[in-house]
Design an enzyme around this catalytic site. Structure first.
Site, PDB file in Angstrom:
ATOM      1  N   THR A  12      33.784  20.943 -28.536  1.00  0.00           N
ATOM      2  CA  THR A  12      33.818  21.801 -29.253  1.00  0.00           C
ATOM      3  C   THR A  12      35.277  22.323 -29.034  1.00  0.00           C
ATOM      4  OG1 THR A  12      31.454  22.120 -29.252  1.00  0.00           O
ATOM      5  CG2 THR A  12      32.843  23.927 -30.169  1.00  0.00           C
ATOM      6  N   SER A  14      37.806  25.496 -30.435  1.00  0.00           N
ATOM      7  CA  SER A  14      38.303  26.779 -31.429  1.00  0.00           C
ATOM      8  C   SER A  14      39.703  26.708 -31.605  1.00  0.00           C
ATOM      9  CB  SER A  14      37.361  27.883 -30.766  1.00  0.00           C
ATOM     10  OG  SER A  14      37.805  28.299 -29.527  1.00  0.00           O
ATOM     11  N   HIS A  17      43.037  25.713 -26.576  1.00  0.00           N
ATOM     12  CA  HIS A  17      43.922  26.148 -25.425  1.00  0.00           C
ATOM     13  C   HIS A  17      43.079  26.181 -23.990  1.00  0.00           C
ATOM     14  CE1 HIS A  17      46.254  28.141 -28.153  1.00  0.00           C
ATOM     15  NE2 HIS A  17      47.216  28.841 -27.262  1.00  0.00           N
ATOM     16  N   ASP A  18      42.215  25.109 -24.078  1.00  0.00           N
ATOM     17  CA  ASP A  18      41.512  24.810 -22.771  1.00  0.00           C
ATOM     18  C   ASP A  18      42.702  24.187 -21.840  1.00  0.00           C
ATOM     19  OD1 ASP A  18      40.280  23.038 -20.549  1.00  0.00           O
ATOM     20  OD2 ASP A  18      38.382  23.746 -21.528  1.00  0.00           O
ATOM     21  N   SER A  23      38.346  20.513 -24.482  1.00  0.00           N
ATOM     22  CA  SER A  23      37.759  20.839 -25.702  1.00  0.00           C
ATOM     23  C   SER A  23      38.134  19.807 -26.680  1.00  0.00           C
ATOM     24  CB  SER A  23      38.224  21.990 -26.261  1.00  0.00           C
ATOM     25  OG  SER A  23      39.554  22.284 -26.363  1.00  0.00           O
ATOM     26  N   GLY A  85      42.183  30.847 -29.122  1.00  0.00           N
ATOM     27  CA  GLY A  85      41.056  31.008 -29.805  1.00  0.00           C
ATOM     28  C   GLY A  85      39.768  31.647 -29.534  1.00  0.00           C
ATOM     29  N   VAL A  86      39.154  32.439 -30.221  1.00  0.00           N
ATOM     30  CA  VAL A  86      38.218  33.518 -29.957  1.00  0.00           C
ATOM     31  C   VAL A  86      37.112  32.765 -29.261  1.00  0.00           C
ATOM     32  CG1 VAL A  86      36.371  34.762 -30.803  1.00  0.00           C
ATOM     33  CG2 VAL A  86      38.731  35.003 -31.700  1.00  0.00           C
ATOM     34  N   ASN A 380      38.122  30.803 -17.419  1.00  0.00           N
ATOM     35  CA  ASN A 380      39.296  30.628 -18.349  1.00  0.00           C
ATOM     36  C   ASN A 380      40.567  29.807 -17.960  1.00  0.00           C
ATOM     37  OD1 ASN A 380      38.397  33.694 -20.070  1.00  0.00           O
ATOM     38  ND2 ASN A 380      38.001  31.722 -20.910  1.00  0.00           N
ATOM     39  N   TYR A 381      40.934  29.975 -16.653  1.00  0.00           N
ATOM     40  CA  TYR A 381      41.844  29.147 -16.282  1.00  0.00           C
ATOM     41  C   TYR A 381      41.322  27.777 -15.533  1.00  0.00           C
ATOM     42  CZ  TYR A 381      44.767  33.513 -16.437  1.00  0.00           C
ATOM     43  OH  TYR A 381      45.533  34.624 -16.932  1.00  0.00           O
TER      44      TYR A 381
END
Length: 437
Positions: A12, A14, A17-18, A23, A85-86, A380-381
């Site tokens: 998935t 969005s 930016h993973d 993603s 992305g949100v 998130n990092y």
């Protein structure tokens, strides 16, 4: 075709930016397909209710712009980079320049819409508090497909103040950095003062360390100067170095856009800040670093040249929220999050190995200064160096390796229980997803 019945791996995306690309790519040989949320990007702002429904494919810049379009005294505490992305940002916790005042993005989410493994569309009431808790900080890709989040907007003053000043080793940076580590998490909650360390060449062509201090203050410049001259005088801040602006303008300033750049640039979904490959890692600072300690760090940075280190202060509201309130556990007791970032422009496997090694060596050098048992990391990092899951017979053990570092033991165990209940067949999975046991 049904991905679940066909036993295909699903990704998935969005904003894409993973930091490890999970993603949209896989390190396994599994056949996969991508659910791209790019066009699920509607944003409905209700200023009277001080909320906004935001679909997962919207980018943060669009969110900020649409809020400011309706009000110059509202904002939302989320990331610095406007093209993130949100969906992924919020599901992993989400931090930004207002975290010391308002906490993380997930601390300001009041509802969500998610599609579960059975194809049912759920909201907070129908999904239950456990699943809502999991997708607000535990990574939604382990549990379902988030379509939208309902955000609680926060109040911001009409005028905020920002500055970006630089000091080098020749300007007593080690003393300044030492004091920063002593006070950054204890300053006024309205103040976010980030410290970014990089290697540059001085006027003699010699390597030196430059510290860039980037600030957002939810108030006027006079109050900011008074505050820092009292609590952080070694920085030597002058009023002439401060710039007053609106909150939406501060978003641009923090990303180093020139003063006067139209805020419509936040709607540009294709902005790029680097075309080169990169590697990122993270740490948590729980105790101040001495002047000698920073001297050691500076010497190691000069040895490795390309590694940037960004220290983002916590404290304030972050210390008031329980570590169990959301899957994100890094609350009270943390001075700062540290991000290591190496960007390179050379191509080829030899260059990649060299620069990856630089990043990993700097991370190793920092071992005495950061959290231990476990050495914590920010989800998130994302960083595959700290563990991957093959989702075989050792899935439980493999999951604990990275899971305890991202979420700590108690929160990780709760995430596993939620996973086992809502996705017992482990359809939603990736190299660092939550296993079912």
């Amino acid at each position: 075709m049904c991905g679940k019945e066909s036993q295909l791996l699903m990704k998935t995306r969005s904003g894409g930016h993973d930091l490890e690309g999970l993603s949209y790519v896989t390190n396994t040989k599994e056949t996969f397909f991508i659910v791209d949320m790019f066009n699920f990007r509607s944003i409905n702002v209700d200023i009277e209710q001080e909320t906004a429904w935001v679909q997962a494919g919207a980018i943060l810049g669009e969110v900020y712009y649409r809020i400011a379009e309706k009000s110059n005294t509202h904002g939302f505490p989320a990331g610095i980079c406007p093209t993130v992305g949100v969906g992924g940002h919020i599901s992993g916790g989400g931090w930004g320049t207002m975290l010391r005042k308002y906490g993380l993005s997930v601390d300001n989410v009041v509802d969500a819409q998610v599609i579960d493994v059975n194809g049912k569309l759920l909201n907070r009431k129908s999904m239950g508090e456990d699943l809502f808790w999991a997708i607000t900080g535990g990574g939604s890709a382990s549990f379902g497909v988030v379509l939208a989040y309902k955000l609680k907007l926060v109040r911001v003053p009409e005028v905020v103040t920002a500055f970006r000043i630089q000091r080098t080793s020749e300007q007593n940076l080690s003393t300044i950095a030492q004091r920063w580590a002593q006070v950054a998490d204890k300053l006024d909650n309205n103040l976010f003062l980030r410290m970014v360390l990089t290697v540059i060449n001085n006027t003699n062509g010699e390597k030196t360390i430059r510290g860039t201090f980037i600030t957002l203050y939810l108030g006027n410049s006079m109050n900011l100067v008074t505050l820092l001259n009292k609590d952080f005088p070694v920085l030597g801040l002058q009023k002439s170095e401060c710039i007053e602006m609106s909150w939406i303008e501060s978003v641009l300033y923090y990303m180093d856009f020139p003063i006067g750049t139209p805020t419509t640039v936040l709607l540009n979904r294709t902005l790029r800040y680097s075309n080169g490959p990169f590697k990122s890692k993270s740490d948590y600072l729980k105790n101040p670093i001495s002047k000698q300690g920073f001297g050691f760090i500076f010497d190691r940075m000069k040895e490795l040249e390309n590694v940037m280190m960004a220290f983002s202060p916590y404290g304030g509201r972050m210390s008031e929220i329980s570590e169990f309130a959301k899957p994100f556990p890094h609350r009270s007791g943390n001075i700062a999050n540290i991000q290591y970032l190496t960007i390179w422009e050379e191509h080829g496997l030899e260059a990649e190995k060299r620069y990856l090694n630089y990043t990993r060596k700097m991370y190793d050098y920092m071992t005495p200064f950061v959290s231990k048992n476990p050495r914590e990391a920010f989800f998130n990092y994302r960083d595959l160096d700290i563990g991957v899951n093959s989702h075989g017979s050792n899935a439980s053990i493999e999951g604990m390796v990275y899971g305890h570092r991202y979420f700590k033991e108690t929160n990780y165990k709760r995430l596993v229980r939620v996973k086992a209940r809502v996705d017992p067949c482990n359809f939603f999975r990736n190299e660092q997803s939550i296993p079912t046991s």
